[in-house]
Write a protein that holds these residues in place. Structure first.
Motif, PDB file in Angstrom:
ATOM      1  N   VAL A   1     -49.533   8.527  -9.253  1.00  0.00           N
ATOM      2  CA  VAL A   1     -50.142   9.009  -8.141  1.00  0.00           C
ATOM      3  C   VAL A   1     -49.769   7.559  -7.848  1.00  0.00           C
ATOM      4  CG1 VAL A   1     -52.386   8.965  -6.844  1.00  0.00           C
ATOM      5  CG2 VAL A   1     -52.274   9.954  -9.042  1.00  0.00           C
TER       6      VAL A   1
ATOM      7  N   ARG B   1     -47.538   8.215  -0.322  1.00  0.00           N
ATOM      8  CA  ARG B   1     -46.402   8.713   0.496  1.00  0.00           C
ATOM      9  C   ARG B   1     -45.990   7.426   0.740  1.00  0.00           C
ATOM     10  NH1 ARG B   1     -45.686  10.364   6.731  1.00  0.00           N
ATOM     11  NH2 ARG B   1     -48.080   9.767   6.714  1.00  0.00           N
TER      12      ARG B   1
ATOM     13  N   THR C   1     -41.454   8.681  -0.969  1.00  0.00           N
ATOM     14  CA  THR C   1     -42.019   9.896  -1.500  1.00  0.00           C
ATOM     15  C   THR C   1     -42.567  10.466  -0.299  1.00  0.00           C
ATOM     16  OG1 THR C   1     -44.414   8.676  -2.276  1.00  0.00           O
ATOM     17  CG2 THR C   1     -42.553   9.609  -4.367  1.00  0.00           C
TER      18      THR C   1
ATOM     19  N   GLN D   1     -45.481  14.146   0.165  1.00  0.00           N
ATOM     20  CA  GLN D   1     -46.293  15.583   0.151  1.00  0.00           C
ATOM     21  C   GLN D   1     -45.674  16.661  -0.766  1.00  0.00           C
ATOM     22  OE1 GLN D   1     -49.765  16.137   2.798  1.00  0.00           O
ATOM     23  NE2 GLN D   1     -51.087  14.352   1.686  1.00  0.00           N
TER      24      GLN D   1
ATOM     25  N   SER E   1     -44.475  16.594  -4.692  1.00  0.00           N
ATOM     26  CA  SER E   1     -45.867  16.445  -5.484  1.00  0.00           C
ATOM     27  C   SER E   1     -45.714  17.962  -6.788  1.00  0.00           C
ATOM     28  CB  SER E   1     -47.241  16.637  -4.942  1.00  0.00           C
ATOM     29  OG  SER E   1     -47.635  15.991  -4.231  1.00  0.00           O
TER      30      SER E   1
ATOM     31  N   ARG F   1     -46.182  14.398 -14.715  1.00  0.00           N
ATOM     32  CA  ARG F   1     -47.162  14.958 -13.259  1.00  0.00           C
ATOM     33  C   ARG F   1     -46.659  14.106 -11.837  1.00  0.00           C
ATOM     34  NH1 ARG F   1     -50.086  19.215 -12.219  1.00  0.00           N
ATOM     35  NH2 ARG F   1     -50.426  20.234 -14.300  1.00  0.00           N
ATOM     36  N   LEU F   2     -46.140  14.566 -10.871  1.00  0.00           N
ATOM     37  CA  LEU F   2     -46.089  13.408  -9.950  1.00  0.00           C
ATOM     38  C   LEU F   2     -48.045  13.955  -8.773  1.00  0.00           C
ATOM     39  CD1 LEU F   2     -45.410  11.232  -7.737  1.00  0.00           C
ATOM     40  CD2 LEU F   2     -43.642  12.789  -7.105  1.00  0.00           C
ATOM     41  N   THR F   3     -48.180  12.883  -8.400  1.00  0.00           N
ATOM     42  CA  THR F   3     -48.776  13.468  -7.318  1.00  0.00           C
ATOM     43  C   THR F   3     -49.196  12.756  -6.243  1.00  0.00           C
ATOM     44  OG1 THR F   3     -51.166  14.278  -8.579  1.00  0.00           O
ATOM     45  CG2 THR F   3     -52.054  13.964  -6.095  1.00  0.00           C
ATOM     46  N   VAL F   4     -48.707  13.246  -4.955  1.00  0.00           N
ATOM     47  CA  VAL F   4     -48.273  12.531  -3.542  1.00  0.00           C
ATOM     48  C   VAL F   4     -49.046  11.977  -2.675  1.00  0.00           C
ATOM     49  CG1 VAL F   4     -46.511  11.619  -1.912  1.00  0.00           C
ATOM     50  CG2 VAL F   4     -45.836  12.212  -3.650  1.00  0.00           C
TER      51      VAL F   4
END
Lengths: 111, 114
Positions: free
Chosen positions: B12, B15, B82, B84, B87, B110-113
């Protein structure tokens, strides 16, 4: 650029029914591969087809490569709940380092 | 036997942060690929290495994305500043020889921005 399209996007079948997914490329492919991705998992290789008109079978799965090497299909006979997942075709161009994946067909099987 | 290993499995980021994703391919595999997979979509090609040479980087979406494989084994995908839209799940795959062989995929990062 090269595009690989699959239909249908989703298929919901009763266990025991057959299932087919179709793959079409905008350009001629040197070969085509099929992968299965279980929910939450990663793509796993199923098979590679190389020759025009080639047909290969793996138990209940039948794979075909079109005569023009621009389309392919995967047919599953008598689906089982273990067949649930998304099936992707993927094609190599003639002069490319890219394996281009289709958008996939998600198969759901009702027990 | 050891398969393709990716780390971290989950990341995680706020931004604007930079992230680095690591891929350990199967030992001896010549080819290494990076793919980006958005939810409900097929894997999208990012870049390809043959040993340490990056032979195709045409899929990298912007100059914020950078990949390297300096010694022809481990690879790192770096994303700067990064956004959004970055993601997604980032998949690494390797294959024994040159192009056209079977790809062995890792579990993905798994990337969540936010």
């Amino acid at each position: 650029g090269q595009q690989v399209m699959q239909i249908p996007q989703y298929q919901h079948v009763q266990e025991g029914e057959d299932f087919t997914t179709y793959c079409n490329s905008s350009t001629t492919l040197s070969n085509i591969q099929w992968y299965k991705q279980r929910p939450g998992g990663h793509p796993v290789f199923l098979i590679q087809l190389v020759k025009s008109g080639e047909v290969k079978k793996q138990k209940r799965l039948t794979f075909q490569f079109g005569e023009a090497k621009k389309n392919s299909s995967l047919h599953i006979t008598a689906t089982q709940t273990t067949d649930v997942g998304t099936y992707f075709c993927a094609g190599w161009g003639d002069s490319s380092y890219k394996l281009i994946f289709g958008s996939g067909t998600r198969l759901l099987v009702r027990p | 036997g050891a398969g393709v290993s990716q780390s971290p499995r989950y990341k995680v980021a706020k931004r604007g942060q930079d992230v680095a994703l690591r891929c350990d391919p199967i030992s001896g595999h010549v080819s290494l690929f990076w793919y980006q997979q958005a939810l409900g979509q097929g894997p999208e090609f990012l870049t390809y290495f043959q040993n340490e040479a990056q032979l195709d980087k045409s899929g990298l979406p912007s100059d914020r994305f950078f990949a390297e494989r300096p010694e022809g084994s481990v690879s790192t995908l770096k994303i700067q500043r990064t956004q959004q839209e970055d993601s997604a799940v980032y998949l690494c795959a390797s294959s024994p020889g040159g192009v056209t062989g079977e790809l062995f995929f890792g579990e993905g990062s798994r990337l969540t921005v936010l």
